[in-house]
Enzyme design. Structure first.
Site, PDB file in Angstrom:
ATOM      1  N   GLY A 538       0.828  -1.192   0.000  1.00 58.67           N
ATOM      2  CA  GLY A 538       0.000   0.000   0.000  1.00 58.67           C
ATOM      3  C   GLY A 538       0.855   1.231   0.000  1.00 58.67           C
ATOM      4  O   GLY A 538       2.076   1.159   0.119  1.00 58.67           O
ATOM      5  N   GLY A 539       0.206   2.357  -0.164  1.00 61.07           N
ATOM      6  CA  GLY A 539       0.930   3.618  -0.156  1.00 61.07           C
ATOM      7  C   GLY A 539       0.328   4.534   0.876  1.00 61.07           C
ATOM      8  O   GLY A 539      -0.753   5.064   0.690  1.00 61.07           O
ATOM      9  N   GLY A 543       4.893   7.224   2.747  1.00 59.61           N
ATOM     10  CA  GLY A 543       5.669   6.468   1.773  1.00 59.61           C
ATOM     11  C   GLY A 543       5.007   5.130   1.499  1.00 59.61           C
ATOM     12  O   GLY A 543       4.006   4.779   2.127  1.00 59.61           O
ATOM     13  N   VAL A 545       4.613   0.983   1.212  1.00 60.86           N
ATOM     14  CA  VAL A 545       4.937  -0.156   2.069  1.00 60.86           C
ATOM     15  C   VAL A 545       5.035  -1.414   1.214  1.00 60.86           C
ATOM     16  O   VAL A 545       4.191  -1.644   0.344  1.00 60.86           O
ATOM     17  CB  VAL A 545       3.842  -0.360   3.137  1.00 60.86           C
ATOM     18  CG1 VAL A 545       4.235  -1.482   4.082  1.00 60.86           C
ATOM     19  CG2 VAL A 545       3.614   0.916   3.904  1.00 60.86           C
ATOM     20  N   LYS A 559       8.686  -0.070   4.992  1.00 64.32           N
ATOM     21  CA  LYS A 559       8.138   1.217   4.577  1.00 64.32           C
ATOM     22  C   LYS A 559       9.268   2.107   4.093  1.00 64.32           C
ATOM     23  O   LYS A 559      10.220   2.372   4.825  1.00 64.32           O
ATOM     24  CB  LYS A 559       7.434   1.857   5.770  1.00 64.32           C
ATOM     25  CG  LYS A 559       6.823   3.186   5.465  1.00 64.32           C
ATOM     26  CD  LYS A 559       5.856   3.594   6.563  1.00 64.32           C
ATOM     27  CE  LYS A 559       4.661   4.295   5.974  1.00 64.32           C
ATOM     28  NZ  LYS A 559       3.402   3.919   6.520  1.00 64.32           N
ATOM     29  N   ASP A 657      -2.904  11.044  13.152  1.00 64.28           N
ATOM     30  CA  ASP A 657      -3.555  10.566  11.926  1.00 64.28           C
ATOM     31  C   ASP A 657      -4.319   9.267  12.196  1.00 64.28           C
ATOM     32  O   ASP A 657      -4.151   8.282  11.486  1.00 64.28           O
ATOM     33  CB  ASP A 657      -2.501  10.373  10.835  1.00 64.28           C
ATOM     34  CG  ASP A 657      -3.103  10.360   9.435  1.00 64.28           C
ATOM     35  OD1 ASP A 657      -4.249  10.843   9.272  1.00 64.28           O
ATOM     36  OD2 ASP A 657      -2.453   9.867   8.514  1.00 64.28           O
TER      37      ASP A 657
END
Ligand SMILES: *[C@@H]1O[C@H](CO)[C@@H](O)[C@H](O)[C@H]1NC(C)=O
Ligand SMILES: *[C@@H]1O[C@H](CO)[C@@H](O)[C@H](O)[C@H]1NC(C)=O
Ligand SMILES: *[C@@H]1O[C@H](CO)[C@@H](O)[C@H](O)[C@H]1NC(C)=O
Ligand SMILES: *[C@@H]1O[C@H](CO)[C@@H](O)[C@H](O)[C@H]1NC(C)=O
Ligand SMILES: *[C@@H]1O[C@H](CO)[C@@H](O)[C@H](O)[C@H]1NC(C)=O
Length: 848
Positions: A538-539, A543, A545, A559, A657
């Site tokens: 994933g992104g 950054g 992964v 990552k 986040d």
């Protein structure tokens, strides 16, 4: 950008500050200029022009300034007249007068009232007028026009008429928006002239000339706006404004929830327009249609001294035509939208680094074909030389859309057809042969098996196994010799790697809980563990992964960090701190890699079940859905993890986040919070956190936007928003289904637009322990939930999203409530959400 003292000009008297209407400002501007800082002025009038890079026109409250400036990343010696934020440390132009024609010298150029009464920019070097407001001004008032800058950022040309008259606005910059739409501005369609006023992007970073991307009202008059490329091609559309949200882009309504703004559509006989404003006039916000073709919403956060991205459309960056320019390849999900195709490099590297990819890419090595034009045009000669070019096979591609179908009936013929024509840059064969000539635009990769296979033409030297005809024999010998060497070297490298890998594995398995040690990896180890970063998981915001394997049973997630601003020492210090953070509900950091340069990577434990959003929001087979018990465990686990981050570990870590994307699930669906500590690592460049965009706004606490200090309670807020989504199985911003659910359950709250409001109101109104909260449960669960747990979760969620920081519980308190140790009272409906609901109704009343 000139940095002047802006406070001194307001020292002129309380009258300046109190001046609310344009007219009074105008009068004061004319008669009250004595107390102004030498370099600043409050009005441009006849005989009082603006000139030089130190001279500025400043708004009465000092919020905006106008003057000569050079945009960051622009051509040296190109000066523009523009408006920017006067009190913001980052140069941020919001409007530019002479977008097309820069002047070369601000000292000899003048922004002045011309004899015809217009405000004009006069270039002293060329002796020409490069820009004018071009208003139609009658001869009798020409001597009386003045230009002033208002605190909204609006440059106004008006008549400073006698005290009894009203100030007639002759021209204003808000009627000529550039790439930025400020609060109070209008995205407008003039019904009498048919003229449409929208945002038009800059051509590129540093170049304010009108670019290809524009956001404007629907030319057909529907209450919606569209993003257009080159004035015609629509690539994103909001869907009709319902009075509360846009049908196909509901975030605007959601964002008004956490930021307190009104957004409305006005439609009358003369015009129709969208406009927005903030209840708190100190909020600094702007919408920009930027050179990447996206429309973005940015908040200035005083605490971090940075712009925070809170909105971006279209979310699919690759939907923007030509976003990566020629030979650029777009990929969705990666942290940078564009990469150059193999064999190519960015044409303008500084812009590429700043997120403007539209300049595209250029070949590293010129094609052989066509290089020697003196060889005669014969097909035989052509084909012989053309053999020096070869093709790179690219799978899973979106093919460029301007291909030409050729007659070839086999893949081989198709290839030859391309080779024979020196302008042919790629081909594809899917039964019929398609050739592309010149620049390849709109390439996109990582689309999987269903997409096309493209053969990209490259100079032979760009591809492995390159060889040249004339040196054939030497090559053979060299290759044979080299292969032997390579074999030997490879064998030893493999042995070394295998050994090292075993060693790493042993160390990772030997990492005992609590000792906080992290392993320092070599970059090439990570390359080999991840098979050269081939399996992308994933992104995230920081950054991409990748999955790596130490052995068949030990997987890790690697990552690749991007946008890191920290030095080596700080990075290592930060990483070893993160290594000490160990909790069953927090992702374990196993190691890191830093090669002293820009390459920084983190190695985490691998979570086989991926992130929570995949399970909550993605269409899964009907038999599959997280049970209520699993959801409750996840809610509790995340709360425990965050509580530990906030209070138990050595330094308090604010996650910043919290959202379903950052909650990972292990094999047993136990939650682990990911990405903590990275906000600190990435430091000021925090806006990157928000570049994942999808729904991020829905998790942001109001203090992010108001610029107050960020405390752990900001995480509490985001956690609350996440709880609502765990309950409903839907994004808070995509609540449509619940309006009917609420209506069906007899609770008449269809006027509210935001799911948490609906829940909060219902809780407030039904003090009885009814079972009606099940109306909000994910339909997938078909009502199978423990009613008292459900009620508890809803209450906790509502407490978490209170606008007052003190009203929100701590994460430790949340844990106690979810564990049933303590109980909570009925929460009040969060005030700003109430305001939102009220505004939404108001807005729908005023709209047609
Ligand atoms: C404008 O000002 C100029 C010089 O100051 C003067 O000659 C002219 O008569 C004025 N015109 C009007 C219409 O007042
Ligand atoms: C943009 O549109 C104009 C006509 O509206 C056309 O002539 C021009 O070629 C287009 N530009 C590109 C790059 O396609
Ligand atoms: C902003 O609001 C404050 C308080 O309501 C008011 O005094 C001030 O004049 C306002 N500023 C602007 C630019 O409207
Ligand atoms: C171009 O071709 C001619 C004859 O085919 C040859 O003499 C010349 O050296 C070539 N030039 C280059 C730059 O390859
Ligand atoms: C092959 O690709 C071309 C261009 O993308 C398309 O028009 C055509 O329908 C495709 N043919 C097949 C058989 O898929």
């Amino acid at each position: 950008m000139p940095e002047g003292n802006t406070r001194s000009m307001t020292g002129g008297g309380a009258t300046h500050r109190a001046a609310a209407c344009a007219f009074i400002i105008l009068v004061l501007a004319i008669y009250g200029v004595e107390n102004v800082h030498a370099a600043d002025t409050t009005a441009i009038s006849v005989g009082r022009p603006l000139s030089g890079d130190q001279h500025r026109l400043v708004s009465p409250g000092g919020k905006f300034a106008l003057g000569f400036f050079q945009p960051a990343g622009g051509v040296a010696g190109s000066w523009y007249v523009g408006i920017w934020y006067n009190n913001i440390s980052v140069q941020t132009p919001v409007w530019v007068a002479n977008r097309l024609r820069p002047v070369s010298d601000p000292a000899t150029s003048r922004l002045a009232i011309a004899p015809d009464g217009n405000l004009v920019l006069f270039d002293g070097r060329t002796g020409s007028t490069v820009w004018s407001t071009e208003a139609n001004i009658t001869a009798d008032v020409r001597n009386g026009t003045v230009a002033v800058l208002l605190d909204t950022g609006n440059l106004v040309l008006a008549l400073a008429s006698d005290a009894s008259g009203s100030a007639a606005v002759l021209w204003q910059s808000f009627d000529h928006i550039g790439d930025t739409w400020l609060p109070g501005g209008k995205l407008r369609r003039d019904k009498r002239t048919g003229a449409i006023q929208g945002m038009v992007s800059w051509r590129a970073r540093g170049d304010p000339a009108p670019g290809m991307y524009a956001l404007q009202l629907d030319p057909d008059g529907a209450p919606q706006y569209v993003l257009l490329w080159n004035g015609t091609r629509e690539y994103w559309i909001t869907g009709n404004w319902t009075g509360r949200i846009f049908a196909d882009a509901p975030e605007v309504a959601a964002s008004s929830g956490s930021s307190g703004y009104t957004f409305k559509f006005v439609d009358n006989d003369d015009e129709s327009y969208f406009t927005y404003n903030f209840a708190d006039n100190s909020t600094v916000y702007r919408f920009v249609t930027d050179a990447s073709g996206q429309v973005k919403g940015w908040f200035w956060v005083e605490a971090t001294q940075a712009w925070n991205l809170v909105y971006a459309e279209p979310k699919a960056r690759c939907a923007v035509p030509r976003v990566c320019g020629a030979f650029g390849v777009c990929s969705e999900g990666a942290s940078t939208a564009c990469d150059c195709a193999r064999g190519f490099s960015p044409r303008i590297p500084p812009n590429w680094g700043q997120g403007d990819y539209t300049g595209g890419c250029v070949r590293n090595v010129e094609l052989q074909c066509g290089k020697n034009s003196s060889g005669g045009g014969g097909a035989a000669a052509g084909s012989r030389k053309a053999k020096m070019d070869r093709f790179l096979e690219m799978d899973g591609m979106r093919l460029p859309d301007d291909g030409r179908v050729a007659g070839a009936t086999s893949s081989g013929d198709c290839k030859n057809a391309c080779l024979l024509n020196c302008s042919c840059s790629a081909y594809a064969f899917n039964g019929s042969c398609v050739l592309w000539h010149g620049d390849l635009l709109n390439l996109q990769d990582s689309l999987g098996g269903t997409a096309g296979r493209l053969y990209l033409r490259l100079a032979a030297s760009e591809l492995p196994g390159a060889r040249s005809h004339s040196k054939w024999r030497i090559t053979v010998i060299a290759v044979s010799a080299a292969s032997i060497v390579v074999l030997v070297v490879t064998a030893s490298v493999l042995v070394v790697r295998a050994t090292r890998r075993r060693w790493i594995r042993a160390r990772i398995q030997g990492l005992s809980a609590g000792d906080g040690r992290v392993i320092s990896f070599k970059y090439r180890d990570l390359q080999s563990i991840t098979r050269n970063f081939s399996d992308k998981l994933g992104g995230g915001a920081f950054g991409s992964v990748f999955r790596g394997e130490l052995s068949s049973c030990t997987a890790v997630a690697v990552k690749k960090l991007e946008g890191l601003r920290q030095g080596e020492k700080q990075f290592r210090a930060e990483v070893s701190t993160l290594g000490t953070v160990q909790h069953v509900n927090l992702i374990r950091l196993l190691g890191f890699c830093s090669d002293g340069g820009d390459r920084k990577l983190l190695v985490y434990e691998y979570m086989p079940n991926g992130s929570l959003d995949r399970h909550l929001f993605r269409a899964m087979p009907p038999s599959y859905s997280l049970s209520w018990a699993a959801r409750y465990r996840i809610a509790l686990g995340v709360a425990k993890g965050l509580a530990y981050l906030h209070y138990k570990c050595r330094d308090c870590i604010i996650h910043c986040d919290v959202k379903p994307e950052n909650i990972l699930l292990d094999a047993a669906f136990a939650p682990k919070v990911a990405d903590f500590g990275l906000a600190k690592l990435v430091g000021r460049d925090f806006s990157r956190v928000l570049t994942t965009m999808r729904g991020t706004i829905g998790y942001l606490a109001p203090e992010w936007i108001s610029g107050e200090a960020i405390t752990p309670k900001a995480d509490v807020f985001s956690y609350g928003m996440t709880l609502f989504e765990i309950v409903s199985g839907r994004r808070n911003a995509e609540h449509g289904a619940f309006e009917s659910a609420a209506a069906a359950s007899g609770t008449d709250h269809t006027t509210t637009t935001f799911f948490p409001v609906t829940v909060a109101r219902m809780l407030a109104e039904s003090a009885e322990e009814g079972d009606d909260v099940t109306a909000f449960l994910d339909p997938e669960l078909e009502g199978n939930a423990n009613a008292s747990e459900l009620r508890r979760v809803c209450k906790v969620a509502c407490w978490c999203i209170q606008d007052g920081v003190d009203a929100r519980p701590t994460m430790a308190e949340v844990v106690q409530v979810l564990e049933g140790v303590t109980d909570v009272e009925t929460p009040p409906v969060p005030r700003y959400l109430q305001v939102l609901a009220g505004r939404a109704m108001h807005a729908s009343d005023t709209c047609v």
